[in-house]
Design a protein around this motif. Sequence first.
Motif, PDB file in Angstrom:
ATOM      1  N   ASN A  94       0.824  -1.208   0.000  1.00 30.80           N
ATOM      2  CA  ASN A  94       0.000   0.000   0.000  1.00 30.80           C
ATOM      3  C   ASN A  94       0.860   1.261   0.000  1.00 30.80           C
ATOM      4  N   THR A  95       2.016   1.191   0.616  1.00 32.26           N
ATOM      5  CA  THR A  95       2.935   2.326   0.630  1.00 32.26           C
ATOM      6  C   THR A  95       3.582   2.510  -0.739  1.00 32.26           C
ATOM      7  N   LEU A  96       4.042   1.423  -1.328  1.00 34.88           N
ATOM      8  CA  LEU A  96       4.810   1.496  -2.572  1.00 34.88           C
ATOM      9  C   LEU A  96       3.963   1.782  -3.807  1.00 34.88           C
ATOM     10  N   LYS A  97       2.668   1.604  -3.721  1.00 38.75           N
ATOM     11  CA  LYS A  97       1.852   1.835  -4.923  1.00 38.75           C
ATOM     12  C   LYS A  97       1.838   3.302  -5.342  1.00 38.75           C
ATOM     13  N   TYR A  98       2.233   4.187  -4.454  1.00 37.66           N
ATOM     14  CA  TYR A  98       2.294   5.611  -4.767  1.00 37.66           C
ATOM     15  C   TYR A  98       3.703   6.103  -5.060  1.00 37.66           C
ATOM     16  N   VAL A  99       4.646   5.156  -5.109  1.00 38.74           N
ATOM     17  CA  VAL A  99       6.054   5.494  -5.300  1.00 38.74           C
ATOM     18  C   VAL A  99       6.448   5.181  -6.749  1.00 38.74           C
ATOM     19  N   ALA A 100       7.188   6.075  -7.363  1.00 38.91           N
ATOM     20  CA  ALA A 100       7.648   5.874  -8.738  1.00 38.91           C
ATOM     21  C   ALA A 100       8.501   4.608  -8.836  1.00 38.91           C
ATOM     22  N   ASP A 101       8.403   3.938  -9.976  1.00 35.76           N
ATOM     23  CA  ASP A 101       9.128   2.681 -10.188  1.00 35.76           C
ATOM     24  C   ASP A 101      10.613   2.793  -9.844  1.00 35.76           C
ATOM     25  N   LYS A 102      11.243   3.880 -10.244  1.00 36.24           N
ATOM     26  CA  LYS A 102      12.691   4.029 -10.017  1.00 36.24           C
ATOM     27  C   LYS A 102      13.049   4.130  -8.535  1.00 36.24           C
ATOM     28  N   ASP A 103      12.081   4.500  -7.695  1.00 35.81           N
ATOM     29  CA  ASP A 103      12.337   4.642  -6.259  1.00 35.81           C
ATOM     30  C   ASP A 103      11.841   3.460  -5.425  1.00 35.81           C
ATOM     31  N   LEU A 160      11.282   4.507  11.539  1.00 32.92           N
ATOM     32  CA  LEU A 160      10.093   5.132  10.948  1.00 32.92           C
ATOM     33  C   LEU A 160      10.320   6.631  10.743  1.00 32.92           C
ATOM     34  N   GLU A 161      10.897   7.280  11.743  1.00 32.30           N
ATOM     35  CA  GLU A 161      11.179   8.713  11.631  1.00 32.30           C
ATOM     36  C   GLU A 161      12.202   8.992  10.532  1.00 32.30           C
ATOM     37  N   LYS A 162      13.253   8.170  10.467  1.00 29.69           N
ATOM     38  CA  LYS A 162      14.290   8.361   9.445  1.00 29.69           C
ATOM     39  C   LYS A 162      13.727   8.172   8.038  1.00 29.69           C
ATOM     40  N   VAL A 163      12.916   7.127   7.859  1.00 27.83           N
ATOM     41  CA  VAL A 163      12.329   6.858   6.542  1.00 27.83           C
ATOM     42  C   VAL A 163      11.377   7.989   6.156  1.00 27.83           C
ATOM     43  N   THR A 164      10.578   8.429   7.114  1.00 34.53           N
ATOM     44  CA  THR A 164       9.638   9.522   6.861  1.00 34.53           C
ATOM     45  C   THR A 164      10.389  10.785   6.468  1.00 34.53           C
ATOM     46  N   SER A 204       9.665  12.037   2.700  1.00 32.10           N
ATOM     47  CA  SER A 204       8.451  12.869   2.780  1.00 32.10           C
ATOM     48  C   SER A 204       8.418  14.031   1.794  1.00 32.10           C
ATOM     49  N   LYS A 205       9.580  14.570   1.429  1.00 31.58           N
ATOM     50  CA  LYS A 205       9.570  15.666   0.450  1.00 31.58           C
ATOM     51  C   LYS A 205       9.117  15.176  -0.916  1.00 31.58           C
ATOM     52  N   LYS A 206       9.601  14.017  -1.312  1.00 30.10           N
ATOM     53  CA  LYS A 206       9.274  13.467  -2.628  1.00 30.10           C
ATOM     54  C   LYS A 206       7.896  12.810  -2.631  1.00 30.10           C
ATOM     55  N   TYR A 207       7.550  12.133  -1.529  1.00 26.34           N
ATOM     56  CA  TYR A 207       6.276  11.426  -1.416  1.00 26.34           C
ATOM     57  C   TYR A 207       5.631  11.816  -0.076  1.00 26.34           C
ATOM     58  N   PRO A 208       4.986  12.983  -0.035  1.00 25.11           N
ATOM     59  CA  PRO A 208       4.522  13.556   1.231  1.00 25.11           C
ATOM     60  C   PRO A 208       3.538  12.696   2.033  1.00 25.11           C
ATOM     61  N   ASN A 209       2.742  11.888   1.376  1.00 26.76           N
ATOM     62  CA  ASN A 209       1.753  11.081   2.105  1.00 26.76           C
ATOM     63  C   ASN A 209       2.148   9.622   2.265  1.00 26.76           C
ATOM     64  N   SER A 210       3.334   9.279   1.808  1.00 22.10           N
ATOM     65  CA  SER A 210       3.729   7.872   1.752  1.00 22.10           C
ATOM     66  C   SER A 210       3.765   7.173   3.106  1.00 22.10           C
ATOM     67  N   MET A 211       4.123   7.878   4.150  1.00 19.18           N
ATOM     68  CA  MET A 211       4.310   7.224   5.448  1.00 19.18           C
ATOM     69  C   MET A 211       3.159   7.462   6.429  1.00 19.18           C
ATOM     70  N   LYS A 212       2.133   8.175   5.992  1.00 20.55           N
ATOM     71  CA  LYS A 212       1.006   8.466   6.882  1.00 20.55           C
ATOM     72  C   LYS A 212       0.369   7.205   7.450  1.00 20.55           C
ATOM     73  N   SER A 213       0.150   6.209   6.589  1.00 19.14           N
ATOM     74  CA  SER A 213      -0.530   5.001   7.060  1.00 19.14           C
ATOM     75  C   SER A 213       0.301   4.227   8.082  1.00 19.14           C
ATOM     76  N   TRP A 214       1.622   4.353   8.027  1.00 18.78           N
ATOM     77  CA  TRP A 214       2.466   3.698   9.032  1.00 18.78           C
ATOM     78  C   TRP A 214       2.211   4.314  10.403  1.00 18.78           C
ATOM     79  N   LYS A 215       2.117   5.620  10.435  1.00 16.84           N
ATOM     80  CA  LYS A 215       1.871   6.300  11.713  1.00 16.84           C
ATOM     81  C   LYS A 215       0.439   6.076  12.193  1.00 16.84           C
ATOM     82  N   GLN A 216      -0.521   6.143  11.260  1.00 17.30           N
ATOM     83  CA  GLN A 216      -1.923   5.954  11.625  1.00 17.30           C
ATOM     84  C   GLN A 216      -2.215   4.536  12.094  1.00 17.30           C
ATOM     85  N   ASN A 217      -1.496   3.571  11.564  1.00 16.51           N
ATOM     86  CA  ASN A 217      -1.754   2.164  11.885  1.00 16.51           C
ATOM     87  C   ASN A 217      -0.700   1.550  12.808  1.00 16.51           C
TER      88      ASN A 217
END
Length: 155
Positions: free
Chosen positions: A70-79, A103-107, A111-124
């Motif tokens: 669910n996280t990676l589906k919003y990430v460009a193939d190259k990343d 989690l903080e380091k990854v976020t 987060s600049k390139k994919y601003p919403n990518s880590m939201k679900s990790w924190k929410q869940n």
Amino acid sequence: MDGQKEVLTIQVGENESAKYWLSVLNELKNRGVKDILALCADGLSGIKKAIAAAYPKTEYQRCIVHQVRNTLKYVADKDRKPFANDLKTIYQAASEEQALEALEKVTEKWSKKYPNSMKSWKQNWDAICPIFKFSTEVRKVIYTTNIYKPRAESS
């Protein structure tokens, strides 16, 4: 507790809903299953409440594989590959404390390139973190709803 999965039932339902899964859990209860140590499920809406209603002591573990997908589906193939490798630092951490640091380091990193990518990790996080209560052997069995095939030992 010894790191083995046991198939308790195989069900085919018309749809996948929390109500359906509650009926499956209640059927298990009626067949004599007194408790379930941990139950790994995807992020189906209401599944947490269904599990708690049938087996209040059961540890609900959100499927890490589904979480990563669910996280990676919003990430460009190259990343995707480097992003996935960074996610491993979270769910493969030795402790919850180390996982939160990762989690903080990854976020911070993504987060600049994919601003919403880590939201679900924190929410869940409440459904992701139970894995850290278990040994490495048990973690391998409960981190995904997908079938686990152990690799052959190399000689």
